[in-house]
Design an enzyme around this catalytic site. Structure first.
Site, PDB file in Angstrom:
ATOM      1  CE1 TYR A  53      20.561  70.783  94.752  1.00 23.17           C
ATOM      2  CE2 TYR A  53      20.895  70.870  97.125  1.00 23.17           C
ATOM      3  CZ  TYR A  53      20.057  70.761  96.038  1.00 23.17           C
ATOM      4  OH  TYR A  53      18.703  70.620  96.238  1.00 23.17           O
ATOM      5  CG  ASN A 127      10.908  63.307  92.376  1.00 24.97           C
ATOM      6  OD1 ASN A 127      11.625  64.294  92.466  1.00 24.97           O
ATOM      7  ND2 ASN A 127      11.329  62.187  91.815  1.00 24.97           N
ATOM      8  CB  SER A 154      11.203  65.311  84.978  1.00 25.80           C
ATOM      9  OG  SER A 154      10.257  66.219  85.521  1.00 25.80           O
ATOM     10  CB  VAL A 156       9.170  66.967  89.656  1.00 30.48           C
ATOM     11  CG1 VAL A 156       8.276  68.101  90.135  1.00 30.48           C
ATOM     12  CG2 VAL A 156      10.160  66.601  90.750  1.00 30.48           C
ATOM     13  NE  ARG A 176      15.433  69.116  74.659  1.00 32.94           N
ATOM     14  CZ  ARG A 176      16.761  69.058  74.833  1.00 32.94           C
ATOM     15  NH1 ARG A 176      17.263  68.933  76.046  1.00 32.94           N
ATOM     16  NH2 ARG A 176      17.564  69.101  73.793  1.00 32.94           N
ATOM     17  CE1 TYR A 246      10.828  70.453  89.364  1.00 32.06           C
ATOM     18  CE2 TYR A 246       9.445  72.235  88.552  1.00 32.06           C
ATOM     19  CZ  TYR A 246       9.880  70.931  88.479  1.00 32.06           C
ATOM     20  OH  TYR A 246       9.375  70.097  87.507  1.00 32.06           O
ATOM     21  N   GLY A 247      14.424  73.682  89.447  1.00 27.79           N
ATOM     22  CA  GLY A 247      15.478  72.797  88.963  1.00 27.79           C
ATOM     23  C   GLY A 247      16.376  73.505  87.967  1.00 27.79           C
ATOM     24  CG  PHE A 271       9.424  75.044  95.592  1.00 31.01           C
ATOM     25  CD1 PHE A 271       8.682  75.411  96.696  1.00 31.01           C
ATOM     26  CD2 PHE A 271       9.631  73.692  95.350  1.00 31.01           C
ATOM     27  CE1 PHE A 271       8.141  74.451  97.545  1.00 31.01           C
ATOM     28  CE2 PHE A 271       9.100  72.725  96.188  1.00 31.01           C
ATOM     29  CZ  PHE A 271       8.346  73.112  97.291  1.00 31.01           C
ATOM     30  CD1 TRP A 272      15.926  72.538  97.502  1.00 35.08           C
ATOM     31  CD2 TRP A 272      16.441  73.673  99.354  1.00 35.08           C
ATOM     32  NE1 TRP A 272      16.972  71.879  98.112  1.00 35.08           N
ATOM     33  CE2 TRP A 272      17.306  72.555  99.241  1.00 35.08           C
ATOM     34  CE3 TRP A 272      16.585  74.544 100.421  1.00 35.08           C
ATOM     35  CZ2 TRP A 272      18.295  72.290 100.187  1.00 35.08           C
ATOM     36  CZ3 TRP A 272      17.569  74.279 101.366  1.00 35.08           C
ATOM     37  CH2 TRP A 272      18.420  73.163 101.244  1.00 35.08           C
TER      38      TRP A 272
END
Length: 334
Positions: A53, A127, A154, A156, A176, A246-247, A271-272
């Site tokens: 992380y 989320n 997802s 989010v 996808r 953000y990911g 962004f977190w």
């Protein structure tokens, strides 16, 4: 009192252990003692335990980004007692929630009144909080504008589609697999584009998007993936547009050609959601989650847990959570 703790980084199924810890003392004047009711297993929690992380805490460490609990006792401070009372159900804003009971400052817990199960409240912070903040706090979107996002199926992504539709924004949703198109639309997604990694040229995705929305300008892209997907989003933006990452679902650094940065003035920022609690007063955060709860009462949101496990079922819980990785969350119930 039990908690889940790790003393070295590695496979969560190997390094996470159920440990016995001392009970928390009576709460200090501005604290409350909270009994944890439910705490999700987030992909970020598993990455933290694995040492992959964005930061590495001092060990031993108790993970758990999100949590909901019941207030057992409140300190003597008038401010604390005006904030919460014994018996209140609260969302916990700090981490380290894989534990049975803990003391917390009164202004780090958010009292919530909603007809939601504890495991659903436990999933509000990350989320829905991320989706709301991207649309309302870190962008200057105007009603009628269009945004684009990847990983639209997802948790989010589905939250973004749901909020955006209610706020008057339109979404271009990149997925996808064609099998998830109807699902994304069921959460309010407007345009869904199936991206089969159409060649190495990022303009191929941009062309597919333009086939759907014409010359509609897009200023903002929300990137949950990283890798080459960042560059593909850049090709869909107008000059001066912004990608908010953000990911890291791709497991690779964000990739973008300098030509997008130099000649199109595309910006990339991160962004977190935990940083929001440093940037905004707790009253603003309470207001945000109040709006989120009101939205949930009237709109479809992805808050159904995959399964619920006790600490005694840790191995089973972790195995399922590691298989899910982005789907419905596994809930731990201390």
């Amino acid at each position: 009192m039990r908690a889940l703790q790790f003393s070295r980084y590695g496979d969560p199924r190997e390094v996470l252990k159920v440990v016995d810890l001392p009970e928390p003392p009576p709460p200090a004047d501005e604290e409350a003692t909270v009994q944890l009711l439910a705490t999700p297993v987030n992909p970020s929690d598993l990455m933290l335990v694995a040492g992959r992380y964005g930061y590495k805490p001092d060990l031993p460490y108790i993970p758990g980004t999100e949590g909901v609990g019941r207030v057992l006792a409140v300190g003597k401070s008038e401010r604390a007692r005006a904030w919460v009372s014994e018996g209140d159900i609260v969302m916990i804003t700090p981490g380290e929630n894989w534990i049975e009971r803990r003391n917390l400052r009164y202004d780090t817990i958010v009292k919530l009144s909603a007809d939601l199960a504890p495991e659903q409240i436990a999933m509000l912070k990350v989320n829905p909080g991320t989706a709301y903040a991207l649309l309302r706090l870190v962008t200057d979107l105007k009603p009628g504008e269009t945004i684009i996002q990847n990983a639209a199926n997802s948790n989010v992504g589905r939250c973004i589609s749901s909020f955006a539709a209610a706020f008057g924004f339109r979404t271009v949703n990149i997925v996808r697999r064609k099998e998830v198109v109807d699902e994304v639309k069921s959460y309010g997604g407007h345009t869904v584009v199936v991206d089969h990694k159409l060649g190495l040229d990022p303009q191929t995705l941009a062309a597919a998007v333009r086939d759907e929305i014409g010359d509609t300008p897009i200023r903002y892209a929300f990137d949950a993936v990283g890798g080459t997907s960042t560059e593909r989003l850049a090709a869909c933006l107008v000059e001066g547009g912004t990608i908010i990452n953000y990911g890291a679902l791709a497991g690779r650094p964000c990739q973008i050609w300098p030509t997008f940065l130099i000649f199109k003035d595309i910006k990339v920022q991160g962004f977190w959601v935990p940083r929001l609690f440093d940037q905004f007063p707790i009253e603003r955060m309470m207001s945000m989650y109040g709006e989120i709860l009101d939205h949930i009462a009237h709109h479809k949101m992805p808050l159904d847990p995959a399964a619920r496990f006790s600490f005694d079922q840790l191995d089973e819980a972790l195995s399922m959570a590691m298989r899910q990785q982005g789907g419905s969350k596994v809930i731990l119930s201390p």
